[in-house]
Design a protein around this motif. Structure first.
Motif, PDB file in Angstrom:
ATOM      1  N   TRP A 162       0.858  -1.206  -0.085  1.00 13.27           N
ATOM      2  CA  TRP A 162      -0.026  -0.069   0.014  1.00 13.27           C
ATOM      3  C   TRP A 162       0.862   1.313  -0.080  1.00 13.27           C
ATOM      4  CZ3 TRP A 162      -4.585  -2.496  -0.664  1.00 13.27           C
ATOM      5  CH2 TRP A 162      -5.664  -1.764  -0.345  1.00 13.27           C
ATOM      6  N   ASP A 173      -2.838   4.846  -2.797  1.00  9.73           N
ATOM      7  CA  ASP A 173      -3.928   4.955  -2.195  1.00  9.73           C
ATOM      8  C   ASP A 173      -4.560   6.612  -2.266  1.00  9.73           C
ATOM      9  OD1 ASP A 173      -5.206   4.136   1.065  1.00  9.73           O
ATOM     10  OD2 ASP A 173      -6.376   4.767  -0.582  1.00  9.73           O
ATOM     11  N   HIS A 209      -7.229   7.294   1.151  1.00 11.63           N
ATOM     12  CA  HIS A 209      -6.710   7.749   2.442  1.00 11.63           C
ATOM     13  C   HIS A 209      -5.488   8.495   2.509  1.00 11.63           C
ATOM     14  CE1 HIS A 209      -9.906   5.762   5.004  1.00 11.63           C
ATOM     15  NE2 HIS A 209     -10.000   4.705   4.608  1.00 11.63           N
ATOM     16  N   ARG A 265      -6.094   2.890  -5.803  1.00 13.04           N
ATOM     17  CA  ARG A 265      -7.549   2.865  -5.301  1.00 13.04           C
ATOM     18  C   ARG A 265      -7.961   4.305  -5.186  1.00 13.04           C
ATOM     19  NH1 ARG A 265      -9.007   0.928   0.887  1.00 13.04           N
ATOM     20  NH2 ARG A 265      -7.557   2.351   1.327  1.00 13.04           N
ATOM     21  N   GLN A 325     -14.742  -2.849  -3.297  1.00 10.08           N
ATOM     22  CA  GLN A 325     -14.389  -2.990  -1.843  1.00 10.08           C
ATOM     23  C   GLN A 325     -15.677  -3.567  -1.124  1.00 10.08           C
ATOM     24  OE1 GLN A 325     -10.934  -0.079  -0.803  1.00 10.08           O
ATOM     25  NE2 GLN A 325     -11.407  -1.630   0.667  1.00 10.08           N
ATOM     26  N   GLU A 338     -16.949  -3.543   2.661  1.00  9.27           N
ATOM     27  CA  GLU A 338     -16.494  -3.151   3.837  1.00  9.27           C
ATOM     28  C   GLU A 338     -17.412  -2.559   4.749  1.00  9.27           C
ATOM     29  OE1 GLU A 338     -13.312  -0.574   3.012  1.00  9.27           O
ATOM     30  OE2 GLU A 338     -14.201   0.477   1.319  1.00  9.27           O
ATOM     31  N   GLY A 389     -12.313  -4.727   2.944  1.00 12.85           N
ATOM     32  CA  GLY A 389     -11.552  -3.793   3.786  1.00 12.85           C
ATOM     33  C   GLY A 389     -11.761  -4.216   5.159  1.00 12.85           C
ATOM     34  N   PRO A 390     -10.973  -4.809   5.874  1.00 14.09           N
ATOM     35  CA  PRO A 390     -11.152  -5.387   7.215  1.00 14.09           C
ATOM     36  C   PRO A 390     -11.297  -4.125   8.127  1.00 14.09           C
ATOM     37  CG  PRO A 390      -8.927  -5.824   6.490  1.00 14.09           C
ATOM     38  CD  PRO A 390      -9.510  -5.277   5.250  1.00 14.09           C
ATOM     39  N   ALA A 391     -10.780  -3.020   7.984  1.00 11.94           N
ATOM     40  CA  ALA A 391     -10.874  -1.947   9.009  1.00 11.94           C
ATOM     41  C   ALA A 391     -12.211  -1.553   8.947  1.00 11.94           C
ATOM     42  CB  ALA A 391      -9.979  -1.078   8.817  1.00 11.94           C
ATOM     43  N   ASP A 392     -12.421  -0.955   7.677  1.00 13.43           N
ATOM     44  CA  ASP A 392     -14.040  -0.398   7.692  1.00 13.43           C
ATOM     45  C   ASP A 392     -14.978  -1.321   7.989  1.00 13.43           C
ATOM     46  OD1 ASP A 392     -12.731   1.731   5.190  1.00 13.43           O
ATOM     47  OD2 ASP A 392     -13.666   2.238   7.244  1.00 13.43           O
ATOM     48  N   VAL A 449      -5.738  -6.532   2.540  1.00 11.51           N
ATOM     49  CA  VAL A 449      -4.563  -6.193   3.070  1.00 11.51           C
ATOM     50  C   VAL A 449      -4.571  -6.283   4.648  1.00 11.51           C
ATOM     51  CG1 VAL A 449      -5.635  -3.727   3.462  1.00 11.51           C
ATOM     52  CG2 VAL A 449      -3.075  -4.050   3.109  1.00 11.51           C
ATOM     53  N   PHE A 490      -1.550  -6.506   7.820  1.00  7.97           N
ATOM     54  CA  PHE A 490      -0.403  -5.844   8.420  1.00  7.97           C
ATOM     55  C   PHE A 490       0.449  -6.850   9.262  1.00  7.97           C
ATOM     56  CE2 PHE A 490      -0.615  -1.977   6.270  1.00  7.97           C
ATOM     57  CZ  PHE A 490      -2.081  -1.799   5.981  1.00  7.97           C
TER      58      PHE A 490
HETATM   59  O1  LIG Z   1     -10.971  -1.079   5.365  1.00  8.51           O
HETATM   60  C1  LIG Z   1      -9.820  -1.449   5.270  1.00  8.51           C
HETATM   61  O2  LIG Z   1      -9.250  -1.980   5.753  1.00  8.51           O
HETATM   62  C2  LIG Z   1      -9.300  -1.132   3.743  1.00  8.51           C
HETATM   63  O3  LIG Z   1      -9.872  -0.472   2.849  1.00  8.51           O
HETATM   64  C3  LIG Z   1      -7.799  -0.822   3.789  1.00  8.51           C
HETATM   65  C4  LIG Z   1      -7.548   0.162   4.697  1.00  8.51           C
HETATM   66  O4  LIG Z   1      -7.910   1.449   3.849  1.00  8.51           O
HETATM   67  C5  LIG Z   1      -5.873   0.204   4.376  1.00  8.51           C
HETATM   68  O5  LIG Z   1      -5.366   1.841   4.404  1.00  8.51           O
HETATM   69  C6  LIG Z   1      -4.999  -0.269   5.317  1.00  8.51           C
HETATM   70  O6  LIG Z   1      -5.572   0.020   6.651  1.00  8.51           O
END
Ligand SMILES: O=C(O)C(=O)C[C@H](O)[C@@H](O)CO
Length: 254
Positions: free
Chosen positions: A22, A45, A48, A73, A150, A152, A175-178, A215, A217
């Protein structure tokens, strides 16, 4: 001369695992370093990251000199931004926050020229066609586009079958975070309920014959994602520079 072959699309269509990074720093130099590092793709990206069309162009130019394939993106699935980004020459795009099949259809239309969509005609003067050098760009561009949408949100998970079945959608990106936040698990991407929802999306995307992306981490999760069917796998971000700096400091002589 036709549009360049999208090597990333070809690999994903073959089911090959493609690892990427990313790019969040909007830096041409960082994009070039990342592109040389050995990733299959680097994602710029613009959702963000502090990106403009100019910084996206600079990073595309930097990546062009490396083995990595460029991905962008966009901030949202609006046709005007997709048109401008595609005219810069990128061929693989990720669109965030696609919650319904109707939204997916609008996005799929925006990234392909009439006959398969409604992409505006401007590339003959733009970087995408080599500023006019690629004389057959418009007639051959559609087949080289790879569109990830996505998933999410809870709504998107509920609609995943209809979204995945949408013509012109080539991949499903989680998108795991959202998604976790929308499910009420802010910052808890590993909550059992979130994992179950993600696994469901993966299964439905596989059933629809679509590529799966996400994605992560945590290096300990990479193989788990691949085992679940992810082939477009983000392994982290350029902001890892902080981690490298901290490790370097920690290793210094006392
Ligand atoms: O919601 C998510 O997770 C993504 O879409 C990826 C994040 O936006 C990316 O910045 C990694 O945190």
């Amino acid at each position: 001369m036709p549009a360049p072959q999208n090597a990333l699309k070809a690999a994903l269509d073959d089911g090959d695992i493609q690892n990427g990074l990313w790019l969040t720093l909007a830096s041409g130099a960082v994009a070039e370093i990342a592109g040389k590092a050995g990733f299959d793709w680097c994602l710029i990206d613009a959702e963000h990251g502090p990106n403009t069309l100019t910084t996206i162009q600079t990073q595309l130019q930097a990546l062009a000199g490396t083995p990595a394939q460029a991905v962008v993106r966009v901030p949202s699935g609006e046709d005007w931004i997709l048109k401008q980004v595609l005219d810069l020459g990128v061929q693989t795009v990720v669109v965030p926050m696609v919650n319904t099949a109707q939204q997916a259809a609008l996005v799929a239309s925006a990234v392909r020229y009439p006959g398969q969509g409604s992409r505006g005609m401007g590339a003959t003067l733009a970087r995408a066609s080599g500023y006019g050098e690629i004389v057959d760009y418009v007639s051959s561009a559609n087949e080289q586009i790879f569109l990830f949408v996505q998933i999410e949100s809870t709504e998107a998970v509920e609609n995943v079958d209809a979204i995945a079945a949408t013509p012109g959608v080539d991949g499903i990106f989680v998108g795991p975070a959202d998604l976790s936040a929308d499910m009420g698990f802010v910052g808890q991407m590993d909550a059992p309920e979130v994992i179950a929802a993600i696994d469901h999306v993966y299964e439905r995307a596989k059933a629809a014959g679509k590529a799966i992306g996400t994605v992560v981490f945590d290096a300990s999760d990479f193989q788990n994602q691949i085992d679940k069917g992810v082939t477009f796998l983000g392994l982290g971000a350029d902001s890892f520079a902080l981690q490298t700096s901290l490790r370097t400091l920690a290793s210094k002589a006392p």
